[in-house]
Scaffold this motif. Sequence first.
Motif, PDB file in Angstrom:
ATOM      1  N   GLY A  41      42.977  37.553  39.289  1.00 24.67           N
ATOM      2  CA  GLY A  41      41.606  37.097  40.199  1.00 24.67           C
ATOM      3  C   GLY A  41      40.064  37.764  40.679  1.00 24.67           C
ATOM      4  N   ASP A  42      40.544  38.955  40.567  1.00 23.23           N
ATOM      5  CA  ASP A  42      39.102  40.312  40.734  1.00 23.23           C
ATOM      6  C   ASP A  42      38.531  41.045  39.931  1.00 23.23           C
ATOM      7  OD1 ASP A  42      41.514  41.986  40.401  1.00 23.23           O
ATOM      8  OD2 ASP A  42      39.969  43.050  40.698  1.00 23.23           O
ATOM      9  N   GLU A  43      39.010  40.798  38.348  1.00 27.23           N
ATOM     10  CA  GLU A  43      39.379  40.919  36.921  1.00 27.23           C
ATOM     11  C   GLU A  43      38.073  39.374  36.926  1.00 27.23           C
ATOM     12  OE1 GLU A  43      41.779  43.812  36.075  1.00 27.23           O
ATOM     13  OE2 GLU A  43      42.448  41.469  35.684  1.00 27.23           O
ATOM     14  N   LEU A  44      38.957  38.312  37.046  1.00 32.20           N
ATOM     15  CA  LEU A  44      38.155  37.114  36.032  1.00 32.20           C
ATOM     16  C   LEU A  44      36.972  36.908  37.091  1.00 32.20           C
ATOM     17  CD1 LEU A  44      38.813  35.043  34.351  1.00 32.20           C
ATOM     18  CD2 LEU A  44      39.666  33.771  36.117  1.00 32.20           C
ATOM     19  N   ARG A  45      36.675  36.715  38.083  1.00 41.02           N
ATOM     20  CA  ARG A  45      35.706  37.173  38.981  1.00 41.02           C
ATOM     21  C   ARG A  45      34.552  37.658  38.086  1.00 41.02           C
ATOM     22  NH1 ARG A  45      38.889  35.590  43.277  1.00 41.02           N
ATOM     23  NH2 ARG A  45      39.575  37.418  44.489  1.00 41.02           N
ATOM     24  N   ALA A  46      34.945  39.294  38.519  1.00 42.88           N
ATOM     25  CA  ALA A  46      33.996  40.196  37.698  1.00 42.88           C
ATOM     26  C   ALA A  46      32.775  40.006  36.226  1.00 42.88           C
ATOM     27  CB  ALA A  46      34.059  41.367  37.834  1.00 42.88           C
ATOM     28  N   ILE A  47      34.010  39.001  35.642  1.00 46.72           N
ATOM     29  CA  ILE A  47      33.423  38.331  34.524  1.00 46.72           C
ATOM     30  C   ILE A  47      32.701  37.441  33.965  1.00 46.72           C
ATOM     31  CG2 ILE A  47      34.084  38.059  31.819  1.00 46.72           C
ATOM     32  CD1 ILE A  47      37.124  38.886  32.597  1.00 46.72           C
ATOM     33  N   LEU A  48      33.202  36.166  35.328  1.00 46.03           N
ATOM     34  CA  LEU A  48      32.569  34.821  35.363  1.00 46.03           C
ATOM     35  C   LEU A  48      30.672  35.056  35.969  1.00 46.03           C
ATOM     36  CD1 LEU A  48      35.150  33.177  37.184  1.00 46.03           C
ATOM     37  CD2 LEU A  48      34.315  32.155  35.337  1.00 46.03           C
ATOM     38  N   SER A  49      30.842  36.046  36.722  1.00 47.03           N
ATOM     39  CA  SER A  49      29.482  36.627  37.717  1.00 47.03           C
ATOM     40  C   SER A  49      28.634  37.713  36.522  1.00 47.03           C
ATOM     41  CB  SER A  49      29.601  37.663  38.861  1.00 47.03           C
ATOM     42  OG  SER A  49      29.335  38.731  38.718  1.00 47.03           O
ATOM     43  N   ALA A  50      28.934  38.250  35.726  1.00 48.04           N
ATOM     44  CA  ALA A  50      28.301  38.571  34.493  1.00 48.04           C
ATOM     45  C   ALA A  50      27.708  38.284  33.331  1.00 48.04           C
ATOM     46  CB  ALA A  50      29.851  40.265  33.748  1.00 48.04           C
ATOM     47  N   ALA A  51      28.827  36.777  33.364  1.00 45.06           N
ATOM     48  CA  ALA A  51      28.506  35.698  32.354  1.00 45.06           C
ATOM     49  C   ALA A  51      28.466  34.578  32.559  1.00 45.06           C
ATOM     50  CB  ALA A  51      29.639  35.552  31.051  1.00 45.06           C
ATOM     51  N   SER A  52      26.965  34.956  33.583  1.00 49.53           N
ATOM     52  CA  SER A  52      26.547  33.665  34.370  1.00 49.53           C
ATOM     53  C   SER A  52      25.637  32.509  33.414  1.00 49.53           C
ATOM     54  CB  SER A  52      25.490  33.393  35.655  1.00 49.53           C
ATOM     55  OG  SER A  52      24.935  35.301  35.058  1.00 49.53           O
ATOM     56  N   GLY A  53      25.112  33.811  32.181  1.00 49.67           N
ATOM     57  CA  GLY A  53      24.103  32.083  31.623  1.00 49.67           C
ATOM     58  C   GLY A  53      25.593  31.837  30.142  1.00 49.67           C
ATOM     59  N   ALA A  54      26.709  32.206  30.059  1.00 51.34           N
ATOM     60  CA  ALA A  54      27.525  31.641  28.773  1.00 51.34           C
ATOM     61  C   ALA A  54      28.817  31.168  29.634  1.00 51.34           C
ATOM     62  CB  ALA A  54      28.237  33.396  28.359  1.00 51.34           C
ATOM     63  N   LEU A  55      29.220  30.662  29.024  1.00 51.61           N
ATOM     64  CA  LEU A  55      30.526  29.979  29.639  1.00 51.61           C
ATOM     65  C   LEU A  55      31.878  31.321  28.986  1.00 51.61           C
ATOM     66  CD1 LEU A  55      30.042  26.541  27.228  1.00 51.61           C
ATOM     67  CD2 LEU A  55      30.240  26.861  29.375  1.00 51.61           C
ATOM     68  N   VAL A  56      32.576  31.066  30.104  1.00 51.57           N
ATOM     69  CA  VAL A  56      33.640  32.081  29.728  1.00 51.57           C
ATOM     70  C   VAL A  56      35.229  30.754  29.930  1.00 51.57           C
ATOM     71  CG1 VAL A  56      35.583  33.237  31.542  1.00 51.57           C
ATOM     72  CG2 VAL A  56      32.856  33.369  31.232  1.00 51.57           C
ATOM     73  N   PHE A  57      35.174  30.977  29.110  1.00 49.51           N
ATOM     74  CA  PHE A  57      37.452  30.294  28.574  1.00 49.51           C
ATOM     75  C   PHE A  57      38.011  30.619  29.105  1.00 49.51           C
ATOM     76  CE2 PHE A  57      33.940  28.577  25.724  1.00 49.51           C
ATOM     77  CZ  PHE A  57      33.503  27.209  25.704  1.00 49.51           C
ATOM     78  N   VAL A  58      38.886  30.418  29.981  1.00 47.30           N
ATOM     79  CA  VAL A  58      40.224  31.152  30.578  1.00 47.30           C
ATOM     80  C   VAL A  58      41.319  30.750  29.547  1.00 47.30           C
ATOM     81  CG1 VAL A  58      41.319  31.583  32.301  1.00 47.30           C
ATOM     82  CG2 VAL A  58      38.758  31.558  32.074  1.00 47.30           C
ATOM     83  N   ASP A  59      41.943  30.741  28.866  1.00 45.75           N
ATOM     84  CA  ASP A  59      42.981  29.967  28.191  1.00 45.75           C
ATOM     85  C   ASP A  59      44.237  30.078  28.427  1.00 45.75           C
ATOM     86  OD1 ASP A  59      45.088  28.923  26.230  1.00 45.75           O
ATOM     87  OD2 ASP A  59      44.067  29.614  24.490  1.00 45.75           O
ATOM     88  N   GLU A  60      44.794  29.976  29.341  1.00 45.08           N
ATOM     89  CA  GLU A  60      46.321  29.539  30.669  1.00 45.08           C
ATOM     90  C   GLU A  60      47.115  28.978  29.761  1.00 45.08           C
ATOM     91  OE1 GLU A  60      44.392  27.998  34.152  1.00 45.08           O
ATOM     92  OE2 GLU A  60      44.813  30.260  34.338  1.00 45.08           O
ATOM     93  N   ALA A  61      47.507  28.992  28.222  1.00 45.23           N
ATOM     94  CA  ALA A  61      48.383  27.687  27.610  1.00 45.23           C
ATOM     95  C   ALA A  61      50.014  28.860  28.193  1.00 45.23           C
ATOM     96  CB  ALA A  61      48.001  28.765  26.442  1.00 45.23           C
ATOM     97  N   TYR A  62      49.892  29.940  29.208  1.00 42.33           N
ATOM     98  CA  TYR A  62      51.482  30.290  29.003  1.00 42.33           C
ATOM     99  C   TYR A  62      51.364  30.846  30.462  1.00 42.33           C
ATOM    100  CZ  TYR A  62      51.695  31.198  24.114  1.00 42.33           C
ATOM    101  OH  TYR A  62      52.028  31.226  22.606  1.00 42.33           O
ATOM    102  N   ARG A  63      50.256  30.466  31.598  1.00 41.28           N
ATOM    103  CA  ARG A  63      50.302  30.654  32.487  1.00 41.28           C
ATOM    104  C   ARG A  63      51.466  29.991  33.852  1.00 41.28           C
ATOM    105  NH1 ARG A  63      50.376  31.501  37.074  1.00 41.28           N
ATOM    106  NH2 ARG A  63      49.684  31.976  38.965  1.00 41.28           N
ATOM    107  N   GLU A  64      51.714  29.204  33.546  1.00 45.53           N
ATOM    108  CA  GLU A  64      53.625  28.741  34.494  1.00 45.53           C
ATOM    109  C   GLU A  64      54.751  29.506  33.942  1.00 45.53           C
ATOM    110  OE1 GLU A  64      51.956  27.250  31.688  1.00 45.53           O
ATOM    111  OE2 GLU A  64      52.064  25.228  33.097  1.00 45.53           O
ATOM    112  N   PHE A  65      54.896  30.293  32.925  1.00 43.80           N
ATOM    113  CA  PHE A  65      55.550  31.405  32.912  1.00 43.80           C
ATOM    114  C   PHE A  65      55.592  32.521  33.946  1.00 43.80           C
ATOM    115  CE2 PHE A  65      55.581  29.228  28.944  1.00 43.80           C
ATOM    116  CZ  PHE A  65      57.242  28.362  29.125  1.00 43.80           C
TER     117      PHE A  65
END
Length: 320
Positions: free
Chosen positions: A140-164
């Motif tokens: 979560g902390d890593e994702l938050r850092a990416i989202l804030s650094a990429a504020s002018g872009a879209l961040v696609f988080v592919d959770e195809a395997y998240r359930e596992f």
Amino acid sequence: VILSANENPLGPSPRGVAAAMEALRGINRYPDSTGCSLRAALAAKWGIPPECFLVENGLDGALSLIGRTFFAPGDEVVIPEPTFPVYASNALLMGARVIPVPLDGWGRVDPEGLIRAISSRTKAVFVPSPNNPTGSATRGDELRAILSAASGALVFVDEAYREFCDDPEIPDAVPWVERYPNLVAMRTFSKAYGLAGLRVGVVAARSETIRLLARTREPYAVNAAALAAAEAALADREHLERTLRVVREGRERLASLLRERRIPCPSSGANFLSPRLGGDAERVCGALAERGIQVRNLAAVGVPGSRPRWIGFWRSWRKS
Ligand SMILES: Cc1ncc(COP(=O)(O)O)c(C=O)c1O
């Protein structure tokens, strides 16, 4: 036994199959174009509005739609490497430039590397969590850092395997879309729900982003049997829980056998493992094929349009 496509070893959800069969009785009609009923079920599951969801013909269909909607020549798309090759192929198809960011020394997506690669031309950053093929997931902390650094872009988080994934530090990005306007989370019914053959992918984002995607989307992107099966599979807790138990137990058993044999393998939150076999890879794949087990030799895989760095990655990857 096919292990190379990361499918559900238990088969499809029986409730999903029954719903698909029932839907076949009505296939003289076009399907519900936007998948209203499925989106309502997704909204109820995650507690966010149905307008935050779009359903597509698998995540492959969603990735193609994302490329058509958002990428153009001159754009840069930041992508970890190695990863699922379809992110890069769609970016390249639209004339965008792929900026590959090697995984870190432990086989994990490198958040700092992704952040360093962001420029004024960055249109998108891809964060597969868990990553295919290494299985590493992003905290979560890593994702938050990416989202804030990429504020002018879209961040696609592919959770195809998240359930596992059973690591409490790994967030479920879907409900985050209400808080982060540049976040797009992606889910699929192909893996934990066992519906790979029917092709249902889910995109979650703030409603403005979903509306942009909907303008470019084919009107009947998901067929009637697939919509019905996905909704029924979503409600089939028993099949999902059995799947997760079998996959997690199998993954731990295989990981400990590899550890016993001192074969390095990044820890995985997905339904697959990518052991480093070095020069033995081809021989092991051949021996498994002779026993009817199909796995993928990753040595040959690279990101289209960029120099394949697999070999460098495996060489630099430290033994854990
Ligand atoms: C990381 C990742 N994303 C997306 C997909 C595509 O999923 P779908 O079957 O929904 O097209 C895959 C398929 O293997 C995958 O590994």
